[in-house]
Design a protein around this motif. Structure first.
Motif, PDB file in Angstrom:
ATOM      1  N   GLU B 375       0.930  -1.070  -0.366  1.00  0.00           N
ATOM      2  CA  GLU B 375      -0.004   0.021   0.222  1.00  0.00           C
ATOM      3  C   GLU B 375       0.724   0.815   0.194  1.00  0.00           C
ATOM      4  O   GLU B 375       2.210   1.253   0.065  1.00  0.00           O
ATOM      5  CB  GLU B 375      -0.756  -0.090   1.304  1.00  0.00           C
ATOM      6  CG  GLU B 375      -1.888   1.418   1.084  1.00  0.00           C
ATOM      7  CD  GLU B 375      -2.996   0.877   2.568  1.00  0.00           C
ATOM      8  OE1 GLU B 375      -3.989   1.659   2.010  1.00  0.00           O
ATOM      9  OE2 GLU B 375      -2.216   0.560   3.106  1.00  0.00           O
ATOM     10  N   GLU B 376       0.635   2.325  -0.384  1.00  0.00           N
ATOM     11  CA  GLU B 376       0.750   3.915  -0.120  1.00  0.00           C
ATOM     12  C   GLU B 376       1.418   3.571   0.929  1.00  0.00           C
ATOM     13  O   GLU B 376       1.251   3.467   1.932  1.00  0.00           O
ATOM     14  CB  GLU B 376      -0.261   5.059  -0.671  1.00  0.00           C
ATOM     15  CG  GLU B 376       0.016   5.906  -1.116  1.00  0.00           C
ATOM     16  CD  GLU B 376       0.509   6.258  -2.391  1.00  0.00           C
ATOM     17  OE1 GLU B 376       1.448   7.187  -3.241  1.00  0.00           O
ATOM     18  OE2 GLU B 376       0.215   5.049  -2.845  1.00  0.00           O
ATOM     19  N   ASP B 377       2.485   4.210   0.904  1.00  0.00           N
ATOM     20  CA  ASP B 377       4.135   3.946   1.807  1.00  0.00           C
ATOM     21  C   ASP B 377       3.516   5.332   3.294  1.00  0.00           C
ATOM     22  O   ASP B 377       2.759   6.634   2.444  1.00  0.00           O
ATOM     23  CB  ASP B 377       5.226   4.459   1.470  1.00  0.00           C
ATOM     24  CG  ASP B 377       5.653   4.820   2.769  1.00  0.00           C
ATOM     25  OD1 ASP B 377       5.536   4.566   3.775  1.00  0.00           O
ATOM     26  OD2 ASP B 377       7.288   5.481   3.004  1.00  0.00           O
ATOM     27  N   ALA B 378       3.197   5.011   4.196  1.00  0.00           N
ATOM     28  CA  ALA B 378       1.820   5.895   5.010  1.00  0.00           C
ATOM     29  C   ALA B 378       3.255   6.995   5.987  1.00  0.00           C
ATOM     30  O   ALA B 378       2.350   8.041   6.698  1.00  0.00           O
ATOM     31  CB  ALA B 378       1.591   5.480   6.539  1.00  0.00           C
ATOM     32  N   THR B 379       4.394   6.814   5.403  1.00  0.00           N
ATOM     33  CA  THR B 379       5.125   7.694   5.643  1.00  0.00           C
ATOM     34  C   THR B 379       5.352   9.241   5.132  1.00  0.00           C
ATOM     35  O   THR B 379       5.953   9.556   5.395  1.00  0.00           O
ATOM     36  CB  THR B 379       6.340   7.011   6.721  1.00  0.00           C
ATOM     37  OG1 THR B 379       7.231   7.006   5.167  1.00  0.00           O
ATOM     38  CG2 THR B 379       6.206   6.455   7.494  1.00  0.00           C
ATOM     39  N   MET B 380       4.872   8.739   3.908  1.00  0.00           N
ATOM     40  CA  MET B 380       4.450   9.347   2.640  1.00  0.00           C
ATOM     41  C   MET B 380       6.455  10.362   2.151  1.00  0.00           C
ATOM     42  O   MET B 380       6.218  10.763   1.270  1.00  0.00           O
ATOM     43  CB  MET B 380       4.277  10.830   3.514  1.00  0.00           C
ATOM     44  CG  MET B 380       2.293  10.951   3.329  1.00  0.00           C
ATOM     45  SD  MET B 380       1.972  12.041   4.483  1.00  0.00           S
ATOM     46  CE  MET B 380       2.264  12.270   6.385  1.00  0.00           C
TER      47      MET B 380
END
Lengths: 511, 528
Positions: B375-380
């Motif tokens: 999933e899209e990396d949550a730390t951005m």
């Protein structure tokens, strides 16, 4: 007092915010992280419904913007923050009273709560009056608190509490423990005996070891022995303790429900404001956006992703700002260009701004005009889960189909890098189909894609391109600018950055 | 006393760090489902199972040592379960013995004696099980364990233990001021010298006639008696300490038994469940990593089977001598499931377990590593490609020669041409490092390069089978990949024949079979 609300103008019902919705949207926009950070230390106030419930009309948005502007002023902000803090302490005390087992102990905790409460109301009225608030919300609050403070029941209760407290502070008594018997007497001065005892048993001490000395909690843990002792002390001071006994019964519901709600509501502003404060200190701008329900010509200047900015400022890194603008028939930003250029961040930023505007809060940026959307839809990639046996692409299409069935011309649709699970041919076909449907819906949109060809589907689309530093293709600038898609990606350069070219891998050192 | 049930010559170490990136592999391979089945709600079994599965063995001998014990367990499940139950009971019993929040030495001693008594009873039972198991076991591991138990838990031991337990029960035999603090609790206690002597007889007499100024603490009133207890506490402090430490030693023995045997109990649990749903298992034939063998018949993904509660589609895989396996083909064709099943077979094999297949001959790997799409990396701070390259970098830094790398749609976060180029470089370099790779991918540009003749004999191409009518069989068949993965079929199925949500000005329906080009849009070039 008749109810006043800092969150909703008079006439709307402040006690029943809409059911929280849009959790996936908050997640996709990383606002869930932002809101979690914002809520830290304020969990008990359950601010989620406020952050999850956008406003539906422009006047409600302005009402909150006014209050927020008042709270930008230090004098007003501190007055209300301190008031809320004290009311919280009072509530904690009262909750504690319920749990206490003995009558005098309960009465004394109750007495302390009343005393603090009276002080808090007095002080906040003084401070608010001196500060002269400008917003409808805070002015109405001040008016109500003033009349409450002047009321006779409020005054006499406060006086009585202060007298009782002074009397109790002076009590001293003597205890005798003998066998299983405990005796309480009037105090008479004799030497401190523990000093003598300690010196007697000094000889038994045997160096350092695990410490078995029992420590006692002093707070709220009165046992029945102490309670019995207290009853005997009360016999020594009968008049004082009679007053104490009767006090709670006569002032049972002293905490006004309106004040309790204000305590909670003001947290919404204070929490967000504290969050902004750190970013402001790093030189990042915020503004009150012009919010409109009738124009689609939105813009923002020097804006940025709130969550990312928070993280970057904590790491002391630079935050890159971007501009965006739609004019005339333009509705959709199609964002393409090299990876790591800030495409996803840009998409999130547009979404965040529109979401925050709907909450009546200041938004990141120097200036902004935003559309008051009826709904924000996001489609970001989800991690594959085995529970979902439908397959990723099917899942993605099903979700898009659901979204596109609900979009109106007042919605904002944000789609990020879809169809990467399939082939290039498929992705082209699907991307064009979906984008054309958004164009036909006339909704506002941000469409992030790898596929340059999608950036020029008609007058409704605006091509935005992420950029990298010209001298070092693997260095990101995070600038997303308005220009035709240029078709250059820099994947190999990025691979080199991570030591993943053939030469890098063969030449690596082994663990 | 040693158990040596997981390793021929050392204890299991539950504190040892897991191999690098093992948690990633566990997650990607849906290991929690296996762990659920093995642990049956017992968090300790789960921890043991997880550690053992993620700390794979690398020698054939070590694996066979466990396999033999496992065969004993499968043949005599009740013996193993009984010993595990005893260890668990003893530890649980210890936890149930009242434990004061702030114990005095007397309380520590009293508790210590009760626990010690409980332990001795369990050790008695353990010796009885050991005696009853004599002659029923074949594996060197379990045979040795039980004979050590019988030797160490001798009559002499129990005799002296009982003697201590009896002796330690010792069969032969203020004035202060206070004011009111917060909440009116007594506060600022100051011990005072008794003024009794100074008070005249008249006062004392008067006191006796004022009973309302005093009260007695009840016989069982613990807090009231605390002060009296203090002297006794000092006396028993050292012996209480010794008893408590002895208990700690017994606890560590039971914990070791529980941990090492727990793994086999977990295996029994999993075995029972797979058997119940008609899913076959086999104890595999293990080969050294260098032999590069992998032949599996009736391979299935056990997590899926457990979840669905039934036997699922199985695959045969014949990949002896293959270093690189590509899996391509239709969406929803079972590729990810197949990939997980390959990973799980290796994890289970390397732990000394049975595997989810009818038969299996396979080389050990030197570690299973996974690179699955995220999933899209949550730390951005990272874009998607950087995120996955970052993970690949970690893998490349840790994976040893003869390690196994499972890629699920790696490098799909950039376009096909670039993803293929990066992949080619990684595959070539790791291949030369003798890393084995199974790669589920849509990067046809990449796969077609390997599919062109002459095909490298160490490369295997598999496709998720799709019948002419579009149905998926979830079977992997050998062959070069087809260029499309049928996204358009799905689109029409979901969005209806016209492919529109609802739009009056929509262009007409799309002819099946080719991408539709809107009248106002540009013509789209194909990928190759």
């Amino acid at each position: 007092m008749r109810p006043t609300s800092l969150l909703y103008p008079a006439g709307t019902d402040p006690s029943a915010p809409d059911a929280p919705s849009g959790a996936p949207v908050l997640h996709d926009l990383n606002l869930d992280q932002v809101f979690s950070t914002i809520k830290v230390g304020r969990e008990e106030y359950e601010l989620d419904p406020y952050f999850a419930t956008p406003l539906r009309d422009v006047d409600s948005v302005r009402y909150r913007q006014e209050v927020a502007r008042d709270l930008d002023r230090q004098d007003l902000r501190e007055a209300l923050a301190e008031f809320a803090r004290t009311i919280r302490t009072v509530r904690k005390r009262l909750a504690q009273v319920e749990k206490l087992g003995y009558r005098y102990q309960q009465a004394s905790w109750f007495l302390d709560a009343v005393d603090q409460y009276g002080g808090a109301v007095t002080r906040v009225v003084e401070r608010l009056a001196a500060a002269q608030p400008g917003s409808r919300g805070v002015r109405s609050l001040l008016e109500q608190l003033s009349s409450y403070l002047g009321s006779a029941p409020f005054r006499s209760r406060a006086d009585e509490a202060q007298q009782l407290k002074a009397g109790l502070a002076e009590v001293v008594y003597t205890l005798r423990l003998k066998g299983r018997r405990i005796t309480v007497r009037e105090f008479s001065e004799t030497p401190d005996y523990s000093v003598q005892v300690l010196s007697t048993f000094q000889q038994f001490q045997r160096g350092a070891s695990k410490d078995y000395r029992v420590k006692f909690d002093r707070v709220a843990s009165m046992n029945h022995v102490e309670a019995e002792i207290l009853e005997l002390v009360a016999n020594l001071f009968p008049e004082l303790f009679r007053q104490l006994r009767e006090f709670p019964g006569r002032h049972a519901d002293f905490l006004d429900p309106t004040i309790r709600r204000l305590e909670r509501e003001v947290q919404f502003y204070l929490a967000y404001r504290e969050f902004l404060e750190k970013l402001r200190a790093a030189g990042l701008p915020f503004c009150y956006p012009e919010v409109t329900a009738t124009s689609w010509e939105v813009f923002a200047r020097a804006t940025y992703d709130l969550g990312l900015a928070h993280k970057l400022t904590e790491d002391r890194s630079e935050v890159v700002t971007n501009d965006f603008q739609l004019e005339g028939p333009e509705r959709i930003f199609v964002v393409s260009g090299p990876n790591q250029g800030g495409k996803t961040t840009f998409a999130r930023t547009v979404g965040q701004l529109h979401y925050l505007a709907r909450l009546g809060l200041p938004v990141p940026g120097e200036a902004a005009r935003l559309h008051l959307c009826d709904e924000i839809f996001t489609h970001f990639e989800r991690e594959e889960r085995i529970e979902n046996l439908r397959g990723k692409l099917q899942d993605e299409l099903v979700r898009l189909h659901e979204i596109l069935g609900r979009v109106t011309d007042r919605s904002l649709v944000i789609i990020n890098e879809s169809f990467t699970t399939t082939t290039l041919d498929d992705a082209l076909f699907l991307g064009r189909e979906i984008l054309n449907q958004i164009i036909r819906s006339r909704a506002l949109g941000v469409y992030v894609t790898f596929i340059d060809e999608l950036s020029a589907l008609g007058p409704a689309t605006v091509s935005m391109v992420s950029t990298v530093a010209p001298d070092d293709p693997s260095r990101r600038t995070f600038k997303v600018v308005r220009r035709p898609a240029d078709g250059k990606a820099y994947a190999i350069a990025i691979a080199r950055k991570y030591g993943l070219t053939y030469e890098d891998i063969r030449g690596r050192s082994r663990p | 006393m040693k158990a040596y049930l997981l390793y021929r010559d050392r204890d299991a170490d539950l504190q040892a760090p897991l191999p690098a990136l093992a948690d990633t592999a566990a997650r990607d391979l849906e290991l929690p489902t296996i762990l659920d089945a093995m642990s049956q709600g017992d968090p300790f079994l789960r921890e043991v199972a997880q550690r053992t599965l993620l700390t794979g063995l690398t020698s054939v001998d070590a694996v066979e040592y466990r396999q033999q014990i496992l065969q004993d367990c499968l043949a005599q499940p009740s013996i193993v379960r009984e010993v595990y139950r005893l260890a668990t009971d003893a530890l649980l019993g210890e936890k149930r013995v009242w434990r004061f929040y702030r114990p005095s030495p007397e309380m520590i001693l009293s508790r210590g004696l009760e626990v010690l008594g409980l332990f001795v009873r369990h050790l008695h039972s353990l010796r009885e099980v050991a005696a009853s198991a004599r002659g029923k076991l074949r594996s060197p591991g379990l045979t040795r364990f039980f004979s050590v138990l019988e030797a160490e838990l001798s009559d002499d031991f129990f005799e002296s233990a009982d003697r201590h337990l009896a002796q330690l029960r010792f069969p032969d035999g203020i004035l202060m001021s206070a004011s009111l603090g917060e909440g009116l609790a007594g506060d600022r206690y100051v011990l005072r010298t008794s003024s009794q002597a100074k008070r005249g007889w008249a006062h004392r007499l008067l006191d006796r006639w004022r009973p309302s100024n005093s009260f007695e603490i009840g016989e069982r009133d613990e807090s009231g008696h605390r002060n009296l207890a203090e002297l006794r506490d000092r006396g028993v402090n050292l012996v209480a300490n010794a008893v408590a430490q002895s208990n700690d030693h017994v606890v560590s023995f039971f914990e070791l038994v529980r941990a090492e045997l727990g793994f086999y109990v977990g295996c029994l649990n999993l075995h029972e469940q797979l058997t119940r749903i008609g899913s076959p298992t086999c104890v595999p034939e293990v080969r050294s990593p260098a032999e590069l063998q992998l032949r599996v018949r009736g391979l299935y993904e056990p997590c899926l089977a457990l979840r669905l509660g039934q036997r699922t589609v199985s695959n045969d895989l014949s990949a002896d001598g293959k270093r690189l396996v590509f899996v391509c083909g239709a969406n929803q064709g079972g590729k990810s499931t197949f990939l997980r099943s390959v990973g799980l077979v290796h994890l289970m094999l390397q732990a000394g377990m049975f595997v989810p297949a009818e038969s299996c001959t396979a080389s050990l790997s030197r570690g299973v590593y996974t690179h699955f799409k995220r999933e899209e990396d949550a730390t951005m701070t990272h874009g998607k490609l950087e995120e996955e390259l970052g993970r690949m970098h970690q893998i490349v830094a840790h994976i040893p020669p003869e390690g196994l790398l499972l890629c699920n749609e790696s490098l799909s976060s950039t376009n096909e041409r670039e993803g293929s180029e990066i992949a080619r470089q990684i595959l070539r370099a790791l291949g030369e490092d003798r890393v084995r790779i199974v790669f589920v991918t849509f990067l046809y540009d990449l796969v077609h390069g390997f599919a062109q003749s002459p095909v490298d004999p160490s490369v295997l191409l598999l496709n998720a089978e799709r019948l002419p009518d579009g149905r998926r069989t979830y079977r992997m068949v050998e062959g070069a990949p087809l260029p499309t993965s049928y996204g358009e079929d799905l689109y029409r199925k979901i969005f209806g024949a016209g492919g529109e949500a609802a739009a009056p000005e929509a262009p007409g329906g799309h002819p099946p079979g080719g991408p539709n080009v809107p009248a106002e849009g540009p013509t789209v070039p194909t990928s190759r």
